[in-house]
Design a protein around this motif. Structure first.
Motif, PDB file in Angstrom:
ATOM      1  N   ALA A 103      13.703  34.332  33.517  1.00  0.00           N
ATOM      2  CA  ALA A 103      15.129  34.633  33.642  1.00  0.00           C
ATOM      3  C   ALA A 103      15.618  35.521  32.499  1.00  0.00           C
ATOM      4  O   ALA A 103      16.412  36.452  32.703  1.00  0.00           O
ATOM      5  CB  ALA A 103      15.933  33.340  33.680  1.00  0.00           C
ATOM      6  N   MET A 104      15.128  35.268  31.289  1.00  0.00           N
ATOM      7  CA  MET A 104      15.552  36.072  30.138  1.00  0.00           C
ATOM      8  C   MET A 104      15.013  37.499  30.210  1.00  0.00           C
ATOM      9  O   MET A 104      15.721  38.464  29.914  1.00  0.00           O
ATOM     10  CB  MET A 104      15.112  35.396  28.844  1.00  0.00           C
ATOM     11  N   GLN A 146      17.568  44.046  34.152  1.00  0.00           N
ATOM     12  CA  GLN A 146      18.204  44.066  35.466  1.00  0.00           C
ATOM     13  C   GLN A 146      19.373  45.041  35.545  1.00  0.00           C
ATOM     14  O   GLN A 146      19.453  45.871  36.448  1.00  0.00           O
ATOM     15  CB  GLN A 146      18.677  42.654  35.826  1.00  0.00           C
ATOM     16  N   ALA A 200      21.871  39.855  30.253  1.00  0.00           N
ATOM     17  CA  ALA A 200      22.050  41.163  30.893  1.00  0.00           C
ATOM     18  C   ALA A 200      23.230  41.936  30.318  1.00  0.00           C
ATOM     19  O   ALA A 200      23.200  43.173  30.262  1.00  0.00           O
ATOM     20  CB  ALA A 200      22.225  40.986  32.403  1.00  0.00           C
ATOM     21  N   VAL A 216      14.178  39.127  32.961  1.00  0.00           N
ATOM     22  CA  VAL A 216      14.908  39.807  34.042  1.00  0.00           C
ATOM     23  C   VAL A 216      16.257  40.297  33.533  1.00  0.00           C
ATOM     24  O   VAL A 216      16.674  41.421  33.803  1.00  0.00           O
ATOM     25  CB  VAL A 216      15.084  38.861  35.256  1.00  0.00           C
ATOM     26  N   GLY A 217      16.949  39.439  32.759  1.00  0.00           N
ATOM     27  CA  GLY A 217      18.244  39.819  32.207  1.00  0.00           C
ATOM     28  C   GLY A 217      18.185  41.041  31.311  1.00  0.00           C
ATOM     29  O   GLY A 217      19.127  41.842  31.267  1.00  0.00           O
ATOM     30  N   TYR A 245      28.113  41.463  34.904  1.00  0.00           N
ATOM     31  CA  TYR A 245      27.298  40.290  34.586  1.00  0.00           C
ATOM     32  C   TYR A 245      28.081  39.238  33.810  1.00  0.00           C
ATOM     33  O   TYR A 245      28.079  38.060  34.157  1.00  0.00           O
ATOM     34  CB  TYR A 245      26.062  40.707  33.782  1.00  0.00           C
ATOM     35  N   TRP A 280      12.555  29.809  32.821  1.00  0.00           N
ATOM     36  CA  TRP A 280      13.530  30.183  31.795  1.00  0.00           C
ATOM     37  C   TRP A 280      13.138  31.512  31.137  1.00  0.00           C
ATOM     38  O   TRP A 280      13.979  32.394  30.943  1.00  0.00           O
ATOM     39  CB  TRP A 280      13.619  29.090  30.729  1.00  0.00           C
ATOM     40  N   LEU A 322      19.571  30.947  35.386  1.00  0.00           N
ATOM     41  CA  LEU A 322      20.089  32.199  35.927  1.00  0.00           C
ATOM     42  C   LEU A 322      21.442  32.575  35.321  1.00  0.00           C
ATOM     43  O   LEU A 322      21.823  33.745  35.306  1.00  0.00           O
ATOM     44  CB  LEU A 322      20.171  32.109  37.445  1.00  0.00           C
ATOM     45  N   THR A 347      20.428  34.527  32.470  1.00  0.00           N
ATOM     46  CA  THR A 347      20.117  35.897  32.889  1.00  0.00           C
ATOM     47  C   THR A 347      21.358  36.780  32.775  1.00  0.00           C
ATOM     48  O   THR A 347      21.290  37.916  32.274  1.00  0.00           O
ATOM     49  CB  THR A 347      19.613  35.918  34.340  1.00  0.00           C
ATOM     50  N   GLN A 348      22.493  36.270  33.242  1.00  0.00           N
ATOM     51  CA  GLN A 348      23.734  37.041  33.174  1.00  0.00           C
ATOM     52  C   GLN A 348      24.150  37.293  31.725  1.00  0.00           C
ATOM     53  O   GLN A 348      24.596  38.397  31.384  1.00  0.00           O
ATOM     54  CB  GLN A 348      24.864  36.275  33.887  1.00  0.00           C
TER      55      GLN A 348
END
Length: 416
Positions: A327-328, A334, A280, A330-331, A151, A324, A273, A276-277
């Motif tokens: 996205a956080m 994920q 993650a 999910v990170g 990530y 937003w 996104l 997200t990385q």
């Protein structure tokens, strides 16, 4: 006493995650936005754009689902895993480079399907290498490190790509040239990060080369399928994995396409996104540490339930700040759900059959994500509402959660 530092073999294996994650980050961010512009120029509606994108993602995974188990079984033969891995990776990397050339949406999708199929195929061999490069007690840790560094490492070529794509006018180049540079840069990054693994990997668990390796692979695959039927914990886990990871990959595949179809600002979608990385990375390492204290099954249950909540929230999403927030969240989960599901499976299977088992695992994972993407696309087209397509995702996580509970129950009985 457990070794704390990562070994050379483990680091080389992790580096491939750093390389291929650059491509998959493009797939979930820049590529669908670029495809949206190609589709809009051709007069496609937003609903059709979302559906065709889902169909393309599905076709690429169906291809791997059909050939993956045989390739995985063949890879267990002595001396076969490394060359098969190199060929599939090369198809994916070269395909990534070629994405910068088409000007029509259909030819773009054809190249995308080939590149994505190469990427997915390479992961069959890569995932099965895990049992060769580390010990049983370090599987959770190394698997989590792979996703975590993947990530954060993928952010390097992504940020450079963002500079080309968002500032192409200031740089003095065309949008098409900017996209070509982005695709070339990420393909090159993928190739470079693969070299250490290719140079240092040694297949530890394997079967001797038979007189007819391909025929023998089919026969061993049939035996493995029969073996899985007789081991209910493995069978139920694969069925559970089919549903919950299908939901995860559908979100990864279609998040940007969904936001773009809702009319959200492209630059903000890309930045969200990227966040997200960034989120993650530490979260995957946190779950790696938690796996030393808690059972892998307990952590997986937390991740599945979290994703169920995330997908429910996505149904009503229509504002940028909500994207937003999505996205956080999910990170946070994920990397953990992917890493723990991989290492959990590696603990269930015989090491000398890792290739063929992970070939079947890939059907139930990345090879099965066609179900979610097609489901979202079809429901969106039939109802004319994108939110109705997304509403199918919580059902996938619910099915996965219930089946995983049953798999753990059966596994507990088998130990008694």
């Amino acid at each position: 006493m457990e070794q704390k530092k990562l070994t050379k073999q483990e680091i080389c294996w992790i580096l491939y995650d750093v390389g291929n994650s650059a491509f998959i980050l493009l797939v979930s961010t820049i590529i669908p936005i670029y495809f949206n512009s190609l589709a809009s120029n051709a007069g496609l509606s937003e609903v059709d754009y979302l559906a065709y994108w889902g169909y393309a993602a599905s076709i690429s995974t169906i291809l791997v689902a059909l050939i993956g188990p045989v390739l995985g079984t063949l890879a267990d033969t002595k001396g076969f895993k490394k060359p098969l891995f190199a060929i599939s990776m090369a198809i994916g990397g070269i395909g990534c480079w070629l994405l910068g050339f088409p000007a029509h949406w259909l030819s773009f999708l054809v190249i995308f399907v080939i590149a994505k199929a190469g990427y997915n195929s390479s992961l069959i061999f890569y995932d099965s290498m895990l049992v060769d490069i580390t010990s049983q007690e370090r599987l959770d840790r190394v698997s989590s490190h792979g996703y975590a560094w993947g990530y954060i490492g993928s952010c390097i070529p992504f940020v450079l790509s963002m500079i080309f794509v968002l500032l192409y006018e200031s740089i003095g180049i065309s949008m098409k040239t900017a996209m070509w540079l982005a695709f070339f840069l990420n393909g090159a990054w993928w190739f470079l990060c693969t070299i250490p693994l290719f140079m240092n990997y040694q297949q530890k668990y394997c079967v001797e080369l038979p007189d007819h390796p391909v025929k023998n692979s089919f026969l061993r695959l049939l035996e493995t399928v029969q073996d899985i039927k007789n081991h209910k914990p493995i069978f139920l886990y694969l069925l559970s994995f089919f549903f919950f990871i299908d939901g995860v990959y559908t979100i990864i595949e279609m998040a940007t396409a969904y936001g773009s179809a809702l009319g959200m600002d492209s630059s903000q979608l890309l930045l969200a996104l990227l966040v997200t990385q960034m989120v993650a990375f530490p979260c995957a390492l946190i779950f790696s540490r938690l796996s030393r204290r808690y059972k892998t099954s307990q952590l997986l249950n937390v991740c599945i339930l979290a994703y169920m909540g995330i997908s429910l929230f996505a149904v009503q999403l229509d504002k940028m700040w909500e994207f937003w927030l999505l996205a956080m969240f999910v990170g946070m989960f994920q990397g953990a759900i992917q890493a723990l599901s991989r290492s959990y499976f590696a603990k269930l299977i015989p090491a000398d059959k890792s290739g063929e088992y992970f070939g079947i695992y890939d059907i139930c994972g990345k090879g099965a994500s066609f179900f979610g993407t097609i489901l979202v696309g079809l429901v969106a087209q039939l109802t004319g509402k994108m939110s109705m397509g997304v509403a199918m995702l919580p059902l996938l996580f619910l099915a996965g959660f219930l089946l995983f509970g049953k798999a753990e129950q059966m596994r507990g009985k088998s130990r008694e």
